[in-house]
Motif scaffolding. Structure first.
Motif, short mmCIF file in Angstrom:
data_model
loop_
_atom_site.label_atom_id
_atom_site.label_comp_id
_atom_site.label_asym_id
_atom_site.label_seq_id
_atom_site.Cartn_x
_atom_site.Cartn_y
_atom_site.Cartn_z
N PHE A 109 28.07 -30.24 -39.22
CA PHE A 109 28.33 -29.52 -37.97
C PHE A 109 29.08 -30.40 -36.97
O PHE A 109 30.07 -29.97 -36.35
N VAL A 110 28.64 -31.65 -36.83
CA VAL A 110 29.30 -32.57 -35.89
C VAL A 110 30.74 -32.82 -36.31
O VAL A 110 31.66 -32.81 -35.47
N ARG A 111 30.98 -33.03 -37.61
CA ARG A 111 32.34 -33.30 -38.10
C ARG A 111 33.24 -32.09 -37.90
O ARG A 111 34.42 -32.23 -37.51
N VAL A 112 32.73 -30.90 -38.17
CA VAL A 112 33.54 -29.67 -37.99
C VAL A 112 33.86 -29.47 -36.52
O VAL A 112 34.99 -29.13 -36.15
N SER A 128 37.93 -27.53 -36.91
CA SER A 128 38.14 -26.60 -38.02
C SER A 128 37.22 -26.95 -39.17
O SER A 128 36.80 -28.10 -39.32
N PHE A 129 36.91 -25.93 -39.98
CA PHE A 129 36.09 -26.18 -41.16
C PHE A 129 36.84 -27.08 -42.15
O PHE A 129 36.26 -27.97 -42.76
N ALA A 130 38.13 -26.83 -42.27
CA ALA A 130 38.93 -27.62 -43.22
C ALA A 130 38.98 -29.08 -42.81
O ALA A 130 38.84 -29.99 -43.65
N GLY A 131 39.15 -29.34 -41.51
CA GLY A 131 39.22 -30.73 -41.04
C GLY A 131 37.90 -31.45 -41.20
O GLY A 131 37.86 -32.61 -41.64
N GLY A 132 36.80 -30.78 -40.86
CA GLY A 132 35.48 -31.40 -41.03
C GLY A 132 35.17 -31.67 -42.49
O GLY A 132 34.62 -32.71 -42.85
N ALA A 133 35.51 -30.71 -43.36
CA ALA A 133 35.28 -30.88 -44.80
C ALA A 133 36.09 -32.04 -45.34
O ALA A 133 35.61 -32.83 -46.17
N ASP A 156 37.07 -34.72 -43.72
CA ASP A 156 36.47 -35.98 -43.26
C ASP A 156 35.29 -36.41 -44.14
O ASP A 156 35.04 -37.60 -44.34
N LEU A 157 34.57 -35.43 -44.63
CA LEU A 157 33.36 -35.72 -45.42
C LEU A 157 33.64 -35.66 -46.92
O LEU A 157 32.71 -35.89 -47.72
N ASP A 158 34.87 -35.36 -47.31
CA ASP A 158 35.25 -35.26 -48.71
C ASP A 158 34.42 -34.20 -49.44
O ASP A 158 33.90 -34.43 -50.54
N ALA A 177 34.40 -24.54 -48.43
CA ALA A 177 33.32 -23.59 -48.69
C ALA A 177 31.95 -24.23 -48.48
O ALA A 177 31.03 -23.61 -47.94
N MET A 178 31.82 -25.47 -48.91
CA MET A 178 30.55 -26.18 -48.74
C MET A 178 30.26 -26.43 -47.26
O MET A 178 29.12 -26.28 -46.79
N ALA A 179 31.30 -26.79 -46.50
CA ALA A 179 31.13 -27.00 -45.06
C ALA A 179 30.69 -25.70 -44.40
O ALA A 179 29.80 -25.69 -43.53
N THR A 180 31.27 -24.60 -44.80
CA THR A 180 30.90 -23.29 -44.25
C THR A 180 29.44 -22.97 -44.57
O THR A 180 28.70 -22.45 -43.72
#
Length: 304
Positions: free
Chosen positions: A10-13, A18-23, A25-27, A31-34
């Motif tokens: 949540f913090v990274r997103v 964006s979901f794509a940017g947060g995902a 960053d975390l590799d 879909a998993m971030a969502t």
């Protein structure tokens, strides 16, 4: 799903916008971030983001939750760093158990030197004949002499000390000097119960170690009483060189049967856990092994 992981997503997103940017960053996948965000929103019962096809923004609740999440994650990070530091730097309280003679001499001196090196460490030292129940008594490491019987504990061999048969000059003048191990059956032998096998002294022969049954006017479960009795001329003893070294050096005791080898007495460090061995235990065992290496394997003067 793990809540801390979801909070981190949540913090990274939120920071990436964006979901794509947060995902990224975390590799992980978008879909998993969502899924992590939806999991948090389901648990909290509220929306954290305002979503459109082109933008992503925090709701008022989301903005407040972001601040709290960052604080919690920082505290977790600091806590993990503190625990890791405990695993790399000796600190805190170290509880040690040791037998009477070696504990009050060699181990005590080693402990003093170890404390000089590690200023953030406190040591509680317990002198007792047996290691005791390490877990119930909260003992981090116990010094044990001889063969290990309890296979539930983990052990590390620190040193070996030679066993020698000796007696006082007055005793030999009165009763003669044994020439072979078998001669001991005609001598008063003072027995230390702590050294197995009880009432039997072992000597190496062509077929391996042979036990000689011995008996005398005094027995004890620690070394000092029979050592003192031997100096007084009451009989012979078989004891480690780290105990009788100074007596031999000063002429109070004389070694006999030097052509016959007895099994050495091993010195072990016993501890209850193998995984995640703390820095204080690991460092102390390393230090003690080096300390004992040149102090119990030969005939040393017992430190006073």
């Amino acid at each position: 799903m793990d809540k801390l992981t979801s909070m981190n997503v949540f913090v990274r997103v939120a920071k990436a916008g964006s979901f794509a940017g947060g995902a990224r960053d975390l590799d992980i996948s978008r879909a998993m971030a969502t899924k992590h965000i939806m999991h948090l929103e389901g648990v909290l019962g509220t929306r954290l983001f305002n979503r459109t096809t082109r933008s992503l923004s925090l709701t008022d609740v989301g903005a407040s939750y972001l601040e709290r999440c960052q604080q919690v994650l920082l505290e977790v990070e600091e806590m993990e760093a503190a625990v890791t530091h405990l695993q790399t730097e000796p600190r805190g309280v170290l509880r040690i158990s040791a037998p009477p003679v070696i504990g009050s001499t060699h181990i005590a001196h080693a402990v003093s030197e170890f404390l000089k090196i590690h200023s953030d460490l406190t040591i509680e030292m317990i002198i007792q004949s047996s290691p005791g129940d390490l877990i119930d008594e909260g003992i981090d490491v116990a010094i044990f002499l001889g063969a290990l019987d309890d296979t539930s504990m983990f052990a590390r061999k620190l040193a070996s000390s030679s066993l020698v048969v000796c007696g006082s000059p007055d005793y030999f003048e009165q009763y003669g000097i044994p020439e072979t191990p078998e001669d001991l059956e005609n001598h008063s032998c003072l027995v230390n119960w702590a050294i197995a096998p009880r009432n039997k002294w072992l000597f190496k022969g062509e077929a391996g170690y042979t036990g000689i049954n011995v008996s005398g006017r005094m027995q004890a479960n620690v070394a000092d009483p029979i050592r003192i009795a031997a100096i007084s001329g009451l009989g012979l003893v078989m004891l480690p060189t780290y105990i009788v070294g100074r007596d031999i050096e000063k002429g109070r005791l004389k070694v006999v049967l030097e052509d016959y080898t007895s099994p050495p007495l091993d010195v072990h460090a016993v501890y209850p856990h193998r995984k995640y061995l703390s820095a204080k235990v690991r460092s102390f065992m390393d230090f003690l092994q080096e300390w004992l290496e040149h102090r119990v394997s030969v005939i040393p003067p017992v430190m006073e």
